[in-house]
Enzyme design. Structure first.
Site: not given
Ligand code: ADP
Ligand code: MG
Ligand code: MG
Length: 889
Positions: A22, A92, A101, A103, A336, A452, A614, A768, A836, A856
């Site tokens: 990120k 974040r 989601g 962490m 990402r 999720h 075989r 083999s 095999c 192979y």
């Molecule tokens: P995850 O990795 O679980 O997606 P994020 O760190 O991306 O968690 O954040 C969770 C949510 O909060 C996401 O929808 C993200 O866009 C929003 N968010 C994070 N930072 C900001 C910010 N600075 N302003 C507005 N929304 C934010």
């Molecule tokens: Mg995110």
């Molecule tokens: Mg055998």
């Protein structure tokens, strides 16, 4: 001096390993001029140092964070905790590998009783200010103070009811104020401390909490499933907030630059008006499809579309993008590489080549062979007259049937007993992840295509349906209703994740087919690979399937499967029970035409491609009834004393079963040891092969037979068995006038064979490597006992890195393979070598086979496409390594 913190515009050319995915992408997007709210990243190394120091933030770390905060304040003209111009930030998490989601993240940090007033005045929107504050208290309490969100939700619910509201938008500023007061009381009650009003204290507590979340339960589980190492740590991104909840000219959303289910090149995503970050992914409100943003905010939409294109071209891959619109202005919060289904991975890779963004080699490397299993699964028969029960959003394709369960733990429990289940939930949270893993498929009644459940299921290649609002789920009584139909826990349903349909009971499924894009990608793979790919097939149907999937031959045809056929078993038993040579010869004479027919079918199906046959391998008692059962029957007959003839027969059978009984059948009288003691069995099999060839040559069909002697441990065994096959061939040549062109080789599957491969090569045209048995004999494990009793514990406790029956143990078993190849080729440079075992269809083992120079791999027909792709990847990586070595020299 260690550098712990980087501003977004300072972190140019720093690695993902250091900044987390990120953070690295936020820096990169800042560099290319995209509208990213400003901020800074605390590195992953800091996380590890934090743990090394017994979970504490050192004074130096603190100093660097405060410095960065200063820079952020200067740049934004706002100040943390200053009511006249309050700076609010998000904290974040962001590891090297994206862990959606898993962490924690905290939004709106910096809110307190003073700044909320300031924000209300500044924005002239008190309702928004108090709403943001109560969100912050709730999130902070959950993540930092570990207070269950339930208390807050329950309280909010009470207030709503009291006021007679049905939804949050009806709440006024005054109502939110009341909620905040109640929330703070909850905090004091459950955490034995007051809610921290000091924003700097809030900040450092949050940073620690994000570091701590690296090791929370769901993150640990996710890493184990995805094979992500535990030592990497997470970075923390501190970023100034933008607000999607400022009114109807604001909103927040998530979009993929291409459809992550099908791969189609279309913008695919969702947004919510007047909402903040987590609202979309949390699946609490069902969001709107991205296309309608075009009508609501045409300019923002166009700008977003252009940004998506830019990011995709920049990263040369499909992106998963988070955005927020604050009062009509677009901000990009994350990009990402988007998770995708196998089908989408293939289509996207192929289309990116056509769009000249990536090379064919790159396209081959983009698709994970492990993921292809999904495509080789069955799907619902198109001819099935569909009587759907309900329909939701098609969140992840694939068809599945199973018993309904409503709870992740329950799903896991049943799955352990090999019961197929479908997990049904109002929505899923990261705490349900083990249930999604265990279930065949997941259904949610709320949440959208980026919720999720959807993201996780697509990543795992499991079918999923989301937002199926027709399902009225009652978790207490463990049932759901659709109209008048009630479905209880344990009832069987089927689903089609590519249409979103749900059906009652089991429905007809059909075999998989390869899409045009998949075929194309595989032809590119064939151009790149050096390894041959064959299939393990024991009958003409499997042989045909293998050929359809692109196998270049059969690497293992197990003749015992032909013996197991219910119609033949009596004759096989007759042969085993024979007391004299003549009796055995008579029984074998009856078996010969049956075997011949089998071989004709397989040779014909393989159309001149090589077929490795075989000779009989398992111990003979596998063809006889179970000893215990037989004993019971005999005893019964003795007691009732009714049928003397039957009793006599059964007693004879029992005698034979006892005679053949072994202490350890895996190491007992099997493989070529059978051929050595009952040569007439192998002679019959060899004759059947040569007669079959004669028949096919008459029909004008070419045959390339390779006859394989199993379980050789000493060269003398092979020498004798080889002569026996040669003699059979000579006899039939004489009888029919037909000349045979064939190879005789052996399976290398006990360590002694690998260690004396030079001697064995004198008698063999090919090796083999039977890596299933070779793994058993090298470790001294019997597979069934190991997998049933201790192997799982070994893997969990990291005694073994992984199951050696699934992925070849390169240090041990692999060394024997390597030795075998070297010794064998030392005697016969052109010696043909292959593998095999089941490892022949597993990507890491395939890479190993390439590296040690096998000719192979052979695997089950359904894994042939996967092996073709993996073999191409293996060669591309091999060449890359070779090039790097040359540069070093
Ligand atoms: P995850 O990795 O679980 O997606 P994020 O760190 O991306 O968690 O954040 C969770 C949510 O909060 C996401 O929808 C993200 O866009 C929003 N968010 C994070 N930072 C900001 C910010 N600075 N302003 C507005 N929304 C934010
Ligand atoms: Mg995110
Ligand atoms: Mg055998």
């Amino acid at each position: 001096m260690d550098k712990f913190v980087y501003m977004f515009d300072e972190a140019i050319n720093k690695t993902k390993e250091l900044l987390g995915g990120k953070g690295a992408n936020l820096a990169e997007m800042t560099r290319i001029g995209l509208p990213v709210p400003y901020g800074f990243t605390i590195t992953t190394e800091t996380c590890n140092k934090y743990y090394d120091a017994g979970k504490s933030i050192s004074p130096e770390m603190e100093r660097q964070v405060l410095d960065a905060l200063n820079t952020l304040e200067e740049k934004t003209g706002k100040k943390l905790g200053d009511p006249s111009k309050p700076l609010l930030v998000s904290v974040r998490s962001g590891a090297v590998h994206s862990m959606p989601g898993m962490m924690d993240t905290i939004l709106n940090l910096g809110m307190n009783d003073d700044t909320v007033e300031g924000l209300a005045k500044l924005t002239d929107n008190p309702r928004f200010a108090y709403d943001s504050y109560r969100r912050f208290i709730q999130m902070f309490s959950d993540v930092v103070l570990k207070i269950d969100g339930f208390y807050f939700e329950q309280f909010l619910e009470e207030i709503r009811e009291e006021k007679g509201y049905t939804s949050d938008p009806e709440m006024t500023a005054e109502d939110w104020k009341e909620v905040i007061k109640g929330y703070k009381e909850i905090v004091t009650k459950h955490s034995k401390r007051a809610f921290p009003e000091d924003p700097k204290e809030q900040l450092f507590l949050s940073i620690s909490a994000v570091f701590d979340s690296w090791n929370n339960q769901r993150a640990l589980v996710y890493r184990r499933i995805q094979n992500i190492p535990d030592h990497l740590g997470t970075a923390v991104n501190i970023q100034s907030m933008v607000f999607g909840n400022m009114g109807n000219d604001s909103g927040t959303g998530v979009a993929f630059t291409r459809n992550p289910s099908t791969g189609e090149a279309e913008l695919y995503g969702e947004y919510l008006i007047n909402a903040q970050g987590e609202d979309v992914v949390a699946g609490i409100r069902t969001p709107q499809p991205i296309a309608t943003l075009q009508d609501e905010m045409p300019e923002v939409y166009q700008q977003f579309v252009d940004t998506c294109q830019l990011l995709e071209n920049h990263y040369q891959d499909m992106q998963d993008i988070e955005f927020t619109v604050e009062r009509g202005k677009l901000f990009i919060l994350q990009t990402r590489t988007g998770k995708r289904t196998a089908q989408a991975a293939i289509r996207i890779a192929v289309e990116l080549v056509k769009e000249q963004l990536i090379s064919k080699k790159e396209a081959i490397l983009r698709v994970d062979p492990d993921q292809l299993n999904q495509l080789l699964h069955r799907r619902i028969d198109d001819l099935y007259e569909r009587k759907q029960l309900a329909k939701g959003l098609p969140a992840s394709p694939g068809a599945a049937t199973g018993q309904v369960v409503f709870d992740a733990d329950e799903a896991e429990k049943l799955a352990k007993d090999e019961i197929k289940v479908i997990l049904v939930r109002p929505e899923t949270t990261p705490d349900d992840i083990h249930g999604i893993v265990a279930a065949q498929a997941t259904i949610t009644s709320r949440g959208g295509m980026t919720s999720h459940a959807a993201v996780v299921a697509r990543g795992m290649g499991k079918a999923c349906i989301c937002g199926c609002e027709a399902l009225k789920i009652d978790l207490k009584s463990k049932q759901f209703k659709v109209g008048d139909t009630i479905v209880n826990q344990g009832d069987v349903i089927s689903i089609d994740g590519s249409t979103g349909e749900i059906f009652l009971g089991e429905i007809p499924m059909i075999e998989p087919q390869l899409s045009d894009e998949f075929q194309l990608l595989l032809t590119w793979a064939d151009e790149e690979r050096k390894l041959g790919v064959r299939a393990n097939a024991d009958n003409p149907e499997d042989a045909k399937k293998a050929l359809d999937f692109g196998a270049g031959g059969i690497g293992l045809c197990r003749t015992e499967h032909m013996f197991m056929d219910a119609k033949r078993i009596p004759t096989v038993q007759e042969m085993i029970l024979a007391e004299t040579y003549q009796e055995r010869e008579d029984a074998l004479a009856k078996l010969l035409p049956m075997q011949q027919e089998d071989f004709e079918g397989i040779f014909e199906a393989m159309q001149g491609n090589p077929v490795t046959i075989r000779l009989l391998d398992p111990p003979l008692h596998e063809f006889l009834p179970d000893k215990e059962e037989l004993l019971v029957e005999v005893t019964k007959l003795q007691i009732t004393n009714s049928n003397a003839k039957e009793l006599q027969e059964k007693e004879q059978l029992l005698r034979k079963v006892r005679q053949l009984d072994e202490m350890n059948p895996m190491l007992g009288h099997r493989g070529c040891r059978l051929g050595m003691t009952f040569p007439e069995i192998y002679v019959m099999q060899a004759k059947a092969i040569f007669y079959a060839i004669t028949k096919l040559v008459e029909k004008g069909i070419a045959v390339k037979p390779e006859i394989m002697i199993p379980l050789v441990g000493h060269v003398n065994e092979l020498k004798e068995m080889r002569q026996l096959v040669i003699n059979a061939a000579l006899n039939i040549e004489e009888e029919t006038g037909q000349k045979f062109d064939y190879l005789i080789g052996t399976m290398i599957e006990v360590p002694r064979a690998a260690l004396t491969a030079d001697q064995i090569a004198e008698e063999a045209d090919f090796f083999s490597f039977g890596t299933n048995d070779l793994t058993q004999t090298t470790f001294g494990y019997s597979r069934d006992d190991a997998e049933g009793k201790f192997l799982q514990a070994y893997i969990e406790n990291k005694v073994l890195p992984e199951n050696p029956f699934a992925s070849l143990d390169q240090d041990g078993v692999g060394k024997l393979v390597e030795t075998g190849v070297k010794l064998g080729r030392g005697i016969k440079p052109g010696l043909k070598t292959g593998i095999c075992g089941e490892h022949g269809g597993e990507k890491k083992s395939i890479q190993f086979c390439q590296d040690v120079g096998l000719d192979y791999v052979s695997c089950s027909p359904y894994r042939v496409p996967l092996a073709r792709l993996a073999a191409a990847q293996a060669n591309i990586k091999h060449e890359q390594k070779q090039r790097e070595l040359q540069i070093q020299i």
